[in-house]
Design an enzyme around this catalytic site. Structure first.
Site, PDB file in Angstrom:
ATOM      1  N   TYR A 160       0.845  -1.211   0.000  1.00 29.73           N
ATOM      2  CA  TYR A 160       0.000   0.000   0.000  1.00 29.73           C
ATOM      3  C   TYR A 160       0.870   1.248   0.000  1.00 29.73           C
ATOM      4  CZ  TYR A 160      -2.678   3.839   2.115  1.00 29.73           C
ATOM      5  OH  TYR A 160      -3.225   5.077   2.398  1.00 29.73           O
TER       6      TYR A 160
HETATM    7  P1  NAD Z   1     -12.215   5.435   1.779  1.00 27.96           P
HETATM    8  O1  NAD Z   1     -12.037   4.051   1.294  1.00 27.96           O
HETATM    9  O2  NAD Z   1     -13.284   5.693   2.789  1.00 27.96           O
HETATM   10  O3  NAD Z   1     -12.464   6.413   0.530  1.00 27.96           O
HETATM   11  C1  NAD Z   1     -11.829   6.246  -0.711  1.00 27.96           C
HETATM   12  C2  NAD Z   1     -12.894   6.363  -1.806  1.00 27.96           C
HETATM   13  O4  NAD Z   1     -12.235   6.337  -3.078  1.00 27.96           O
HETATM   14  C3  NAD Z   1     -13.902   5.200  -1.805  1.00 27.96           C
HETATM   15  O5  NAD Z   1     -15.226   5.691  -1.672  1.00 27.96           O
HETATM   16  C4  NAD Z   1     -13.680   4.504  -3.136  1.00 27.96           C
HETATM   17  O6  NAD Z   1     -14.858   3.999  -3.743  1.00 27.96           O
HETATM   18  C5  NAD Z   1     -13.080   5.637  -3.985  1.00 27.96           C
HETATM   19  N1  NAD Z   1     -12.278   5.106  -5.107  1.00 27.96           N
HETATM   20  C6  NAD Z   1     -11.244   4.226  -5.031  1.00 27.96           C
HETATM   21  N2  NAD Z   1     -10.772   3.964  -6.250  1.00 27.96           N
HETATM   22  C7  NAD Z   1     -11.529   4.686  -7.127  1.00 27.96           C
HETATM   23  C8  NAD Z   1     -11.539   4.826  -8.549  1.00 27.96           C
HETATM   24  N3  NAD Z   1     -10.676   4.136  -9.312  1.00 27.96           N
HETATM   25  N4  NAD Z   1     -12.455   5.649  -9.115  1.00 27.96           N
HETATM   26  C9  NAD Z   1     -13.350   6.314  -8.341  1.00 27.96           C
HETATM   27  N5  NAD Z   1     -13.400   6.219  -6.992  1.00 27.96           N
HETATM   28  C10 NAD Z   1     -12.498   5.408  -6.399  1.00 27.96           C
HETATM   29  O7  NAD Z   1     -10.790   5.934   2.318  1.00 27.96           O
HETATM   30  P2  NAD Z   1     -10.392   7.186   3.224  1.00 27.96           P
HETATM   31  O8  NAD Z   1      -9.982   6.691   4.550  1.00 27.96           O
HETATM   32  O9  NAD Z   1     -11.433   8.246   3.113  1.00 27.96           O
HETATM   33  O10 NAD Z   1      -9.066   7.661   2.459  1.00 27.96           O
HETATM   34  C11 NAD Z   1      -9.108   8.662   1.443  1.00 27.96           C
HETATM   35  C12 NAD Z   1      -7.697   8.871   0.885  1.00 27.96           C
HETATM   36  O11 NAD Z   1      -6.821   9.274   1.929  1.00 27.96           O
HETATM   37  C13 NAD Z   1      -7.087   7.611   0.251  1.00 27.96           C
HETATM   38  O12 NAD Z   1      -6.349   8.007  -0.883  1.00 27.96           O
HETATM   39  C14 NAD Z   1      -6.145   7.103   1.339  1.00 27.96           C
HETATM   40  O13 NAD Z   1      -5.053   6.377   0.798  1.00 27.96           O
HETATM   41  C15 NAD Z   1      -5.687   8.402   1.983  1.00 27.96           C
HETATM   42  N6  NAD Z   1      -5.275   8.247   3.384  1.00 27.96           N
HETATM   43  C16 NAD Z   1      -6.208   7.950   4.354  1.00 27.96           C
HETATM   44  C17 NAD Z   1      -5.807   7.843   5.680  1.00 27.96           C
HETATM   45  C18 NAD Z   1      -6.779   7.536   6.793  1.00 27.96           C
HETATM   46  O14 NAD Z   1      -6.350   7.495   7.949  1.00 27.96           O
HETATM   47  N7  NAD Z   1      -8.048   7.325   6.513  1.00 27.96           N
HETATM   48  C19 NAD Z   1      -4.444   8.022   6.024  1.00 27.96           C
HETATM   49  C20 NAD Z   1      -3.532   8.308   5.004  1.00 27.96           C
HETATM   50  C21 NAD Z   1      -3.973   8.446   3.683  1.00 27.96           C
END
Ligand code: NAD
Length: 330
Positions: A160
């Site tokens: 990841y």
């Molecule tokens: P989440 O899974 O709740 O949201 C991600 C969304 O992206 C999902 O609804 C999914 O359907 C959508 N998605 C994925 N691939 C897609 C595509 N090809 N086309 C259209 N939509 C797509 O995750 P989150 O926790 O809200 O994280 C959001 C972002 O922040 C991500 O990029 C994640 O890597 C990053 N991030 C999150 C955290 C955390 O603590 N939650 C920490 C570091 C980084």
């Protein structure tokens, strides 16, 4: 003494695209933008009725200036979505360390790298001035335990994290093109929590166990420490990044609470008034011992610092979980 002139109002964001709007962070970001008068185009591939998406999208109901596009960024036509946008917040991605070790890795590559390349191609072609991309503290990998500075050499220790580092580099490579009209800011989020946090994340699991009496599986000895960062703080930093100057580059967004998993369990116990039954399991590959953000660049470039501590943030998350009908409280 002469009267000082009133401060010029900060120009707001007129029109923004939020990818991943049906997700945890994207839905909070979209709502905050809508509340401040921005027109928001939300893009997400999830079925809006999917139980993982519905509560997130419910937070956006009732805003006339919200338009939702159900589409996969890997295949859809992206250019029309970007018309007249001031900024793209690219949060769509596949998160989570553990599933990235297995056959699901191809999904990480598809969404975090291949779809991001299509987004950057379109953003450049459509001459969008600013793009903010969600990166991750996981790119640092194993650290000595001290604060991670953006200039530290990254050592991603999971598939990841490798995709998130690639995603970050990809966006910055596009921005560095001589013909690029787009300024890119990559935010390295540190463990985000708060209402609607993903059910696979530790605070969510701990609160659910405390509230339901179901045992909590703890991987490792619980001394792993994280900079837990409250969702409202993350949203503020993300919106501030829309106005960050050129060459801001990569910025840590972390802090508010540096705590161990045991601290989280104790806080959940005292908030709920019941002791969680903990089942200890072996530590998992790719889970680092410590994450801690050096926040100096966030302060300087975004004027940002975290404001919410762990007990207050976890209380808000617990109250949201207790709402009738919350899918994950069951
Ligand atoms: P989440 O899974 O709740 O949201 C991600 C969304 O992206 C999902 O609804 C999914 O359907 C959508 N998605 C994925 N691939 C897609 C595509 N090809 N086309 C259209 N939509 C797509 O995750 P989150 O926790 O809200 O994280 C959001 C972002 O922040 C991500 O990029 C994640 O890597 C990053 N991030 C999150 C955290 C955390 O603590 N939650 C920490 C570091 C980084």
């Amino acid at each position: 003494m002469s009267e000082s002139l009133p401060a010029a109002p900060k120009p707001g964001i007129r029109r923004a695209v939020v990818t991943g709007a049906a997700g945890f962070i994207g839905s909070h970001l979209a709502r905050a933008l809508l509340q401040s008068g921005t027109t928001v185009i939300g893009v997400d591939r999830r079925d809006p009725n999917d139980p993982a998406a519905a509560p997130n999208l419910a937070a956006l109901h009732g805003f006339a200036s919200y338009m939702h596009i159900g589409a996969d960024l890997l295949t859809c036509a992206i250019d029309p979505l970007l018309f007249d946008a001031d900024v793209v917040f690219h949060l769509a991605g596949v998160p989570g360390v553990q599933p990235s070790w297995g056959p699901q890795f191809s999904e990480y590559v598809s969404s975090n790298i291949l779809a991001t390349q299509r987004v950057m191609d379109a953003v450049t072609r459509m001459r969008v001035p600013q793009l903010v991309v969600a990166s991750s503290s996981s790119v640092y990998g194993r650290t000595s335990g001290g604060p991670s500075v953006e200039s530290d050499h990254p050592h991603p220790s999971s598939p990841y994290a490798v995709t998130k580092l690639a995603e970050e580099h990809l966006c910055l490579a596009y921005a560095a093109r001589a013909d690029s009209p787009t300024n890119v800011v990559a935010l390295r989020y540190f463990t985000v929590y708060g209402p609607r946090q993903r059910p696979d994340m530790f605070i969510h699991r701990a609160l659910r166990s405390a509230m339901t009496g179901q045992p909590l599986r703890l991987y490792g000895d619980g001394h792993q420490r994280r900079d837990f960062t409250y969702i409202d703080d993350v949203v503020r930093a993300t919106i501030a990044a829309a106005a960050a100057p050129e060459a801001t580059g990569v910025v840590n967004v972390g802090g508010g609470a540096n705590a161990s998993l045991i601290d989280v369990i104790n806080t959940a116990n005292s908030l709920v008034g019941r002791d969680i039954q903990v089942h200890v399991d072996t530590a998992r590959n790719g889970d680092v011992l410590t994450t801690r953000a050096d926040s100096r660049r966030a302060r300087a470039a975004l004027g940002w610092q975290p404001t919410v501590d762990l007990p207050n943030g976890m209380r808000a998350q617990m109250q949201a979980l207790a709402q009738p009908g919350h899918r994950a409280a069951a």
